[in-house]
Every structure is written in structure tokens, then in C-alpha cells.
Design a protein around this motif. Structure first.
Motif, mmCIF file in Angstrom:
data_model
loop_
_atom_site.group_PDB
_atom_site.id
_atom_site.type_symbol
_atom_site.label_atom_id
_atom_site.label_comp_id
_atom_site.label_asym_id
_atom_site.label_seq_id
_atom_site.Cartn_x
_atom_site.Cartn_y
_atom_site.Cartn_z
ATOM 1 N N GLU A 1 32.616 26.481 37.925
ATOM 2 C CA GLU A 1 32.355 26.468 39.259
ATOM 3 C C GLU A 1 32.409 28.225 40.305
ATOM 4 O OE1 GLU A 1 35.645 26.373 42.001
ATOM 5 O OE2 GLU A 1 37.330 27.135 40.341
ATOM 6 N N PRO A 2 31.557 27.806 41.218
ATOM 7 C CA PRO A 2 31.054 29.548 41.657
ATOM 8 C C PRO A 2 32.095 30.616 41.284
ATOM 9 C CG PRO A 2 31.142 27.638 43.008
ATOM 10 C CD PRO A 2 31.197 27.032 42.124
ATOM 11 N N THR A 3 33.480 30.656 42.071
ATOM 12 C CA THR A 3 34.413 31.165 41.580
ATOM 13 C C THR A 3 34.569 32.430 40.298
ATOM 14 O OG1 THR A 3 35.533 30.884 43.666
ATOM 15 C CG2 THR A 3 36.620 32.079 41.996
ATOM 16 N N ALA A 4 34.505 30.466 39.708
ATOM 17 C CA ALA A 4 34.699 31.864 38.057
ATOM 18 C C ALA A 4 33.332 32.000 37.186
ATOM 19 C CB ALA A 4 34.624 29.957 37.379
ATOM 20 N N ALA A 5 32.450 31.921 38.030
ATOM 21 C CA ALA A 5 31.110 32.644 37.579
ATOM 22 C C ALA A 5 30.499 34.224 38.406
ATOM 23 C CB ALA A 5 29.806 31.921 37.791
ATOM 24 N N SER A 6 31.651 34.137 39.189
ATOM 25 C CA SER A 6 31.530 35.641 39.369
ATOM 26 C C SER A 6 31.399 36.825 38.736
ATOM 27 C CB SER A 6 32.984 35.966 40.791
ATOM 28 O OG SER A 6 34.054 35.557 40.257
ATOM 29 N N PRO A 7 32.086 37.213 38.076
ATOM 30 C CA PRO A 7 33.029 38.286 37.316
ATOM 31 C C PRO A 7 31.000 38.193 36.340
ATOM 32 C CG PRO A 7 34.217 36.805 36.403
ATOM 33 C CD PRO A 7 33.671 36.282 37.651
ATOM 34 N N ILE A 8 30.432 36.938 35.823
ATOM 35 C CA ILE A 8 28.967 37.445 35.399
ATOM 36 C C ILE A 8 28.017 37.768 36.248
ATOM 37 C CG2 ILE A 8 27.404 35.841 33.973
ATOM 38 C CD1 ILE A 8 29.999 36.234 32.634
ATOM 39 N N ALA A 9 28.688 37.411 37.669
ATOM 40 C CA ALA A 9 27.851 38.041 38.169
ATOM 41 C C ALA A 9 27.373 39.420 39.022
ATOM 42 C CB ALA A 9 27.523 36.434 39.986
ATOM 43 N N ALA A 10 29.002 39.717 38.287
ATOM 44 C CA ALA A 10 28.971 40.645 39.192
ATOM 45 C C ALA A 10 28.379 42.029 37.742
ATOM 46 C CB ALA A 10 30.501 41.550 39.075
ATOM 47 N N LEU A 11 28.210 41.897 36.193
ATOM 48 C CA LEU A 11 27.760 42.242 35.160
ATOM 49 C C LEU A 11 26.812 43.161 35.451
ATOM 50 C CD1 LEU A 11 28.223 40.031 32.259
ATOM 51 C CD2 LEU A 11 29.816 42.104 32.230
ATOM 52 N N GLN B 1 25.045 43.883 38.202
ATOM 53 C CA GLN B 1 25.077 45.425 39.450
ATOM 54 C C GLN B 1 26.067 46.890 38.294
ATOM 55 O OE1 GLN B 1 26.276 43.291 42.649
ATOM 56 N NE2 GLN B 1 27.775 44.986 43.653
ATOM 57 N N LEU B 2 27.232 46.413 37.786
ATOM 58 C CA LEU B 2 28.132 47.049 37.786
ATOM 59 C C LEU B 2 27.493 47.828 36.644
ATOM 60 C CD1 LEU B 2 31.585 45.226 37.289
ATOM 61 C CD2 LEU B 2 30.626 46.902 39.067
ATOM 62 N N LEU B 3 26.554 47.393 35.868
ATOM 63 C CA LEU B 3 25.612 47.965 34.378
ATOM 64 C C LEU B 3 24.991 49.147 35.343
ATOM 65 C CD1 LEU B 3 25.743 45.413 31.489
ATOM 66 C CD2 LEU B 3 26.732 47.524 31.534
ATOM 67 N N ALA B 4 24.139 48.527 35.916
ATOM 68 C CA ALA B 4 23.454 49.052 36.572
ATOM 69 C C ALA B 4 23.568 50.323 37.153
ATOM 70 C CB ALA B 4 22.554 48.256 37.462
ATOM 71 N N ASP B 5 24.749 49.931 38.447
ATOM 72 C CA ASP B 5 24.806 51.472 39.020
ATOM 73 C C ASP B 5 25.967 52.093 38.022
ATOM 74 O OD1 ASP B 5 27.428 50.143 39.324
ATOM 75 O OD2 ASP B 5 27.110 49.840 41.359
ATOM 76 N N GLY B 6 26.229 52.066 37.017
ATOM 77 C CA GLY B 6 27.299 53.145 35.963
ATOM 78 C C GLY B 6 28.550 52.677 35.855
ATOM 79 N N ARG B 7 28.631 51.691 36.716
ATOM 80 C CA ARG B 7 30.260 50.965 36.584
ATOM 81 C C ARG B 7 30.997 51.699 35.361
ATOM 82 N NH1 ARG B 7 31.832 49.373 42.606
ATOM 83 N NH2 ARG B 7 29.470 48.319 42.875
ATOM 84 N N LEU B 8 30.338 50.003 34.846
ATOM 85 C CA LEU B 8 29.718 49.741 32.997
ATOM 86 C C LEU B 8 29.487 50.763 32.432
ATOM 87 C CD1 LEU B 8 30.385 45.847 33.815
ATOM 88 C CD2 LEU B 8 32.279 47.503 33.532
ATOM 89 N N PRO B 9 30.451 51.084 31.725
ATOM 90 C CA PRO B 9 29.036 52.358 30.200
ATOM 91 C C PRO B 9 28.905 50.211 29.315
ATOM 92 C CG PRO B 9 31.613 52.215 30.332
ATOM 93 C CD PRO B 9 32.099 51.511 30.855
ATOM 94 N N ALA B 10 27.153 51.216 28.281
ATOM 95 C CA ALA B 10 27.048 50.676 28.068
ATOM 96 C C ALA B 10 27.009 49.958 27.149
ATOM 97 C CB ALA B 10 25.339 50.943 27.447
ATOM 98 N N ASP B 11 28.327 50.943 26.266
ATOM 99 C CA ASP B 11 29.214 49.953 25.486
ATOM 100 C C ASP B 11 30.400 49.705 25.460
ATOM 101 O OD1 ASP B 11 30.181 52.879 26.010
ATOM 102 O OD2 ASP B 11 30.206 53.282 24.054
ATOM 103 N N ALA B 12 30.426 49.490 26.679
ATOM 104 C CA ALA B 12 31.965 48.347 26.883
ATOM 105 C C ALA B 12 32.576 47.437 26.428
ATOM 106 C CB ALA B 12 31.741 48.604 28.619
ATOM 107 N N ARG B 13 33.711 47.349 26.147
ATOM 108 C CA ARG B 13 34.592 45.753 25.131
ATOM 109 C C ARG B 13 35.024 45.060 26.637
ATOM 110 N NH1 ARG B 13 38.924 45.867 21.007
ATOM 111 N NH2 ARG B 13 37.005 45.938 20.048
ATOM 112 N N ILE B 14 34.421 44.111 27.090
ATOM 113 C CA ILE B 14 34.423 43.524 28.958
ATOM 114 C C ILE B 14 35.445 42.047 28.631
ATOM 115 C CG2 ILE B 14 33.479 43.029 31.013
ATOM 116 C CD1 ILE B 14 31.105 44.782 29.975
#
Length: 382
Positions: A311-321, A323-336
Motif C-alpha cells: 500500500e502507499p504507506t508501506a512504499a514510503s521508505p522506498i520513496a525516501a531512498l 531523496q536521502l541518497l541524493a542529499d547525502g543523508r544516506l552514504p553510498a555503502d549503507a546497509r539499509i
């Protein structure tokens, strides 16, 4: 086991109370609970490597894992909370249960109460997705539809519990036994990663009990991770406070989002949001809001790349990926780890409004023409 206030740290024996009698703060359980959940097979959900999503993220060299909570009996992680809360309610001899819900907790309460033979009243906003309303009604619960935002349903459920002796199974922070039921998520993630912690956990967030569950479960396992509270742009009180550097969350207005599961404006129980914000900051994490367009794209990504109908709510972490990678809040080698919290059948309408690869076959005997059509469609997909 006892109850403890997360604010003034006052201690109380276990009973059905929903806020600290001393200061009005949020209560949590401490110590071993001797009351078993009313189990219906919830928990132990798979942790799946999202290799195809990984491959589509430019410059990403880490790992993405999907904690698939759609496998729970009623189709969402709410089953974990309801099993724990209902087990306690039955042990205390309550005459029935009530739950305010945006849909999933109501469906879970209705299903578990039906199996237990316990009367249930479910209070939901009138605009709740039809799939969720249908699921609740199917289990025979008394279903109350309330006009307006979710907080109005919350207030009615609280009043019914207080005036008529029903146990309040609402899955904000109001029921400490329910919240204790999701600490297993943190334990499971740690075990499923081979006794290693993820670097980040992305969590769809309304009031925030799942953030608390992951945080506490990892801590009990001797581990930690940066927690990311994901909200919808159309209802993001925790994100707004995080970005402002505020210590306290203020209530939102009328939510405007397709993500019904996290469309909680926190009106009248802003403390829930403030507590979640505190846990996010303590973990070194952040809070982020995603658009409805990003949610739709994420739903398609999960369904078409990883075979998960969310459902839409459940997909929200994928939607955030991205955005967070682009602005540097998730490092490229993160285990997510991304928590996929609810099944797509909960809100099939969101999928029905999307373009599909559907083709009408006028003459099924003309297999050559059908084959050409299919080959063209496959080539377009690639």
C-alpha cells in the motif's frame, strides 16, 4: 513487569491505564511480561534483499533489505501490536475492545477479536480506503465512520474506552502493551542479518510506535542503527519539527495524502510525535517527507522490481531512498532496512489509478499477432 513513564520515570503496576497518572506522559513496559500475546501467527516476517532496487540507484554500493510485514495474518505490522494488547486485555477480563484506526489497526483488531470471541468497536475516518473498511466489516466488528481527520476517531475511541470499560487497543503510544509488541521487529532484523545491525532503518511513521519498537528491539539485542522516520508531505508534523530543530512536535492540519496509514495529524496527543522525534535524534537519524507522486513510483518499483504488493504507506521508505541518497543523508555503502508495513490489497484503488500494461486480445486464435504484441510490450518494458 511494570509500567514506567518515559518522561517523569514514575513506576506503576500493570493495569489498563493509558497515560502517566503523575504527569500525563507516555507509558512503556519494563521487565518480563508474564502475559502471552493472543497469537494468530504474527511475526517472523522475511527480510528480503532488494538487489534489483540496489542496481537502479546510481553510485550505490551498499545493501537494501525489505522487512516484509505484509506477511502478517491481516496484512500489516499492526498484528504484532494487537496480539500483545489483546492478550493483556483478555487477561484483565475486559468486556470488549475499541480501536481508533486509519485502517490497518482496525482490520487487525477486528480479525483478532473475532478469533478470540471478544466484542470489538472500530472507529475510522469516513474517507478510509474501501479495502480497509471492507476487511474490518468482514470480521463482524462494530464499525464507526467519523467525518474528518484521524484524530477525531482517536478522541471517540478514547471516550468509549473511558466510559464503557472497553480496552483501548489504538496503536499510537496510548497502549503500552501494544507498543511492546513491536520490539520483536528490532530483534528479528538483527538476527536475520546474522547478528549484525543495519546502518539505517527507514520506517513509515504516523505517531511512531514502530520507531520505538525498532529502537528498543535493537538496543535489547546490543545493537543500534540510525532511524529514519518517513512521513508524507501532506501530513508531516514530525518532519516539520525535525527540520526546524524543535524539541516538541505541533499538530498538523487536515492531512492531504494517499498514504492513509501515516496520515495522523497528532491533534491532542502531540507528545507521541515529540517522543518519536526524540528517539530519532538519539539514534543519529533523521525525518523525511515524501510526495504522493514519489509514493506511487515507489509502489510500482516494489511491485515490478521486487514482487511486493504494498500500500502507499508501506512504499514510503522506498520513496525516501533516492531523496536521502541524493542529499547525502544516506552514504553510498549503507546497509539499509526498509519496513514494508502493509499489503497492497489494503488500498487497491491506488494501483487501479496507475497506468497498466493491459492489452485486449480480439482473436486468441491468432497466436502470431499475440506473440508480436507481447514481444513489443517486453521490449518497451526493458
Amino acid at each position: 513487569m511494570n509500567l514506567r513513564c518515559v518522561e517523569c520515570e514514575a513506576m506503576f503496576p500493570p493495569r489498563l491505564i493509558y497515560q502517566c497518572p503523575a504527569c500525563g506522559g507516555i507509558l512503556e513496559t519494563v521487565g518480563q511480561d508474564d502475559v502471552a500475546p493472543f497469537s494468530f501467527g504474527e511475526g517472523g516476517t522475511p527480510l528480503l534483499r532488494a538487489s534489483r532496487i540496489e542496481a537502479e540507484l546510481p553510485g550505490f554500493s551498499g545493501e537494501i533489505w525489505l522487512k516484509d510485514e505484509t506477511r502478517n495474518p491481516s496484512g500489516s505490522f499492526k498484528d504484532r501490536l494487537i496480539a500483545a494488547a489483546l492478550g493483556r486485555a483478555i487477561a484483565m477480563g475486559v468486556r470488549g475492545v475499541v480501536c481508533a484506526s486509519s485502517g490497518n489497526a482496525g482490520a487487525s483488531t477486528a480479525a483478532y477479536a473475532a478469533r478470540a470471541g471478544v466484542p470489538a468497536i472500530i472507529v475510522v475516518p469516513a474517507h478510509t480506503p474501501p479495502g480497509k473498511v471492507t476487511q474490518i466489516a468482514a470480521h463482524g466488528a462494530i464499525l464507526l465512520l467519523v467525518e474528518g481527520h484521524y484524530s477525531r476517531s482517536y478522541d471517540l475511541a478514547r471516550a468509549l474506552a473511558g466510559e464503557h470499560g472497553f480496552a483501548n487497543l489504538t496503536t499510537t503510544f496510548i497502549n503500552p502493551y501494544a507498543v511492546a509488541g513491536v520490539t520483536a521487529v528490532g530483534h528479528e532484523i538483527f538476527a536475520q542479518l546474522g547478528g549484525q545491525a543495519p546502518s539505517h532503518v527507514l520506517i513509515p511513521t504516523g505517531s511512531g510506535p514502530l520507531v520505538k519498537g525498532v529502537w528498543q528491539g535493537l538496543r535489547e539485542a546490543g545493537a543500534s542503527a540510525r532511524l529514519v522516520a518517513v512521513q508524507a508531505e501532506g501530513c508531516a508534523p514530525i518532519v516539520r519539527a525535525f527540520e526546524a530543530g524543535a524539541e516538541h512536535v505541533t499538530a498538523w492540519g487536515m492531512p492531504q495524502t494517499i498514504a492513509s496509514g501515516i496520515s495522523d495529524p497528532l491533534i491532542g496527543y502531540e507528545r507521541d510525535g515529540s517522543y518519536t522525534l526524540r528517539l530519532v535524534r538519539e539514534s543519529g537519524g533523521c525525518a523525511v517527507a515524501v510526495s504522493d507522486d514519489a509514493l506511487r513510483e515507489a509502489m510500482q518499483t516494489l511491485a515490478r522490481r521486487e514482487g511486493i504488493y504494498a500500500e502507499p504507506t508501506a512504499a514510503s521508505p522506498i520513496a525516501a531512498l533516492r531523496q536521502l541518497l541524493a542529499d547525502g543523508r544516506l552514504p553510498a555503502d549503507a546497509r539499509i532496512v526498509c519496513l514494508i508495513t502493509g499489503h497492497g490489497f489494503k488500498d487497491a484503488r491506488a494501483y487501479q489509478e496507475m497506468p497498466t500494461r493491459t492489452h485486449r486480445v480480439d482473436d486468441p486464435r491468432d497466436t502470431a499477432a499475440v506473440a508480436r504484441l507481447c514481444e513489443a510490450a517486453i521490449a518497451e518494458r526493458v
